[in-house]
Design a protein around this motif. Structure first.
Motif, short mmCIF file in Angstrom:
data_model
loop_
_atom_site.label_atom_id
_atom_site.label_comp_id
_atom_site.label_asym_id
_atom_site.label_seq_id
_atom_site.Cartn_x
_atom_site.Cartn_y
_atom_site.Cartn_z
N SER A 54 34.26 -4.19 5.06
CA SER A 54 34.95 -4.38 6.33
C SER A 54 36.45 -4.57 6.12
O SER A 54 37.27 -4.07 6.91
CB SER A 54 34.36 -5.54 7.13
N SER A 55 36.85 -5.22 5.03
CA SER A 55 38.27 -5.39 4.74
C SER A 55 38.94 -4.07 4.42
O SER A 55 40.07 -3.80 4.86
CB SER A 55 38.46 -6.36 3.57
N LEU A 56 38.25 -3.23 3.68
CA LEU A 56 38.79 -1.91 3.36
C LEU A 56 38.92 -1.06 4.62
O LEU A 56 39.94 -0.39 4.82
CB LEU A 56 37.90 -1.22 2.33
N CYS A 57 37.93 -1.12 5.49
CA CYS A 57 37.99 -0.38 6.76
C CYS A 57 39.16 -0.88 7.61
O CYS A 57 39.91 -0.09 8.18
CB CYS A 57 36.68 -0.52 7.53
N ALA A 58 39.31 -2.20 7.69
CA ALA A 58 40.41 -2.77 8.47
C ALA A 58 41.76 -2.37 7.87
O ALA A 58 42.71 -2.09 8.61
CB ALA A 58 40.29 -4.29 8.54
N SER A 59 41.86 -2.30 6.55
CA SER A 59 43.10 -1.87 5.90
C SER A 59 43.46 -0.43 6.26
O SER A 59 44.62 -0.06 6.29
CB SER A 59 42.98 -1.99 4.38
N LYS A 100 50.70 -2.50 6.85
CA LYS A 100 52.15 -2.33 6.97
C LYS A 100 52.64 -1.25 6.00
O LYS A 100 53.47 -0.42 6.35
CB LYS A 100 52.86 -3.66 6.70
N LYS A 101 52.14 -1.26 4.76
CA LYS A 101 52.51 -0.23 3.76
C LYS A 101 52.21 1.17 4.27
O LYS A 101 52.92 2.11 3.97
CB LYS A 101 51.74 -0.44 2.45
N GLY A 106 52.07 2.04 7.45
CA GLY A 106 52.66 2.30 8.76
C GLY A 106 51.66 2.16 9.89
O GLY A 106 51.80 2.79 10.94
N ILE A 107 50.66 1.32 9.69
CA ILE A 107 49.61 1.08 10.69
C ILE A 107 49.87 -0.29 11.33
O ILE A 107 50.17 -1.25 10.62
CB ILE A 107 48.22 1.11 10.02
N PRO A 108 49.76 -0.41 12.64
CA PRO A 108 49.98 -1.71 13.30
C PRO A 108 49.05 -2.79 12.75
O PRO A 108 47.93 -2.51 12.32
CB PRO A 108 49.66 -1.43 14.77
N ASN A 109 49.53 -4.03 12.76
CA ASN A 109 48.75 -5.17 12.27
C ASN A 109 47.41 -5.30 12.99
O ASN A 109 47.30 -4.95 14.17
CB ASN A 109 49.52 -6.47 12.45
N LEU A 110 46.44 -5.84 12.28
CA LEU A 110 45.15 -6.19 12.86
C LEU A 110 45.37 -7.46 13.68
O LEU A 110 45.96 -8.43 13.19
CB LEU A 110 44.12 -6.44 11.74
N SER A 111 44.91 -7.45 14.90
CA SER A 111 45.07 -8.61 15.78
C SER A 111 44.28 -9.80 15.24
O SER A 111 43.22 -9.65 14.62
CB SER A 111 44.56 -8.25 17.18
N ARG A 112 44.79 -10.99 15.52
CA ARG A 112 44.13 -12.22 15.08
C ARG A 112 42.76 -12.40 15.74
O ARG A 112 41.94 -13.16 15.25
CB ARG A 112 45.02 -13.42 15.36
N ILE A 113 42.50 -11.69 16.82
CA ILE A 113 41.18 -11.83 17.48
C ILE A 113 40.06 -11.33 16.60
O ILE A 113 38.90 -11.61 16.85
CB ILE A 113 41.14 -11.13 18.86
N TYR A 114 40.39 -10.57 15.55
CA TYR A 114 39.38 -10.02 14.65
C TYR A 114 39.09 -10.90 13.45
O TYR A 114 38.30 -10.54 12.58
CB TYR A 114 39.77 -8.61 14.19
N ILE A 115 39.71 -12.08 13.39
CA ILE A 115 39.44 -13.01 12.28
C ILE A 115 38.13 -13.72 12.53
O ILE A 115 37.86 -14.21 13.62
CB ILE A 115 40.57 -14.06 12.15
N ARG A 116 37.30 -13.78 11.50
CA ARG A 116 36.08 -14.57 11.56
C ARG A 116 36.03 -15.49 10.34
O ARG A 116 36.64 -15.20 9.31
CB ARG A 116 34.83 -13.70 11.67
N GLU A 117 35.34 -16.55 10.48
CA GLU A 117 35.26 -17.54 9.37
C GLU A 117 34.37 -17.08 8.27
O GLU A 117 33.54 -16.34 8.23
CB GLU A 117 34.79 -18.88 9.89
#
Length: 151
Positions: free
Chosen positions: A112-117, A137-138, A140-151
């Motif tokens: 999931s981290s690789l997909c998000a990257s 950022k490297k 040129g893709i917009p940041n992942l929103s904080r709403i997608y953070i899970r514990e």
């Protein structure tokens, strides 16, 4: 007036997005690669997503459901591939889902981290969030929103 505003917003959004559907050649390469890693390749049911930033990343992710060792469908699983052209100019998909040395599936959090990257807006563990956004950022893709953070 409201109809015009809605039309303009929808039009601007559709023109600002860089995503696209997979081509038939890409779809075939992705499905063949993922099927090769499955216990029952013929049972595979794919759920394809759009390619979010095909000009900025070769990372393609989707979902697959297939039968496990007991013959039951295991549920939709996230997969990740790298869709590239080989030296002959053919489209190929390289998988990251199976650890070559152990033959075991790669940790779902890593997938999931690789997909998000690569530009997919999907939930990720908090510990990976900053690194994902550095990678985005490297590229040129917009940041992942904080709403997608899970514990």
């Amino acid at each position: 007036m409201i109809k015009i505003l809605v039309f303009l917003c929808v039009g601007l959004f559709s023109f600002s997005t860089l995503s696209r559907e997979l081509t038939q050649e890409e779809r075939k390469a992705v499905e063949n690669t993922i099927r090769n890693e499955m216990k029952d390749p013929d049972s595979a049911k794919f759920y394809h997503w759009d390619f979010p930033y095909p000009d900025k990343s070769s990372i393609y992710c989707g979902l697959v459901n297939g039968k496990n060792s007991y013959g039951a469908y295991a549920g939709k699983q996230l997969f990740v591939t790298f869709v590239v052209k080989n030296n002959e100019g053919e489209i190929v998909a390289l998988s990251f889902d199976i650890n070559e040395s152990t033959g075991e599936p790669v940790n779902p959090d890593a997938i999931s981290s690789l997909c998000a990257s690569g530009g997919y807006d999907i939930p990720v563990k908090k510990m990976f969030y900053d690194d994902i956004n550095k990678e985005r950022k490297k590229r040129g893709i917009p940041n992942l929103s904080r709403i997608y953070i899970r514990e």
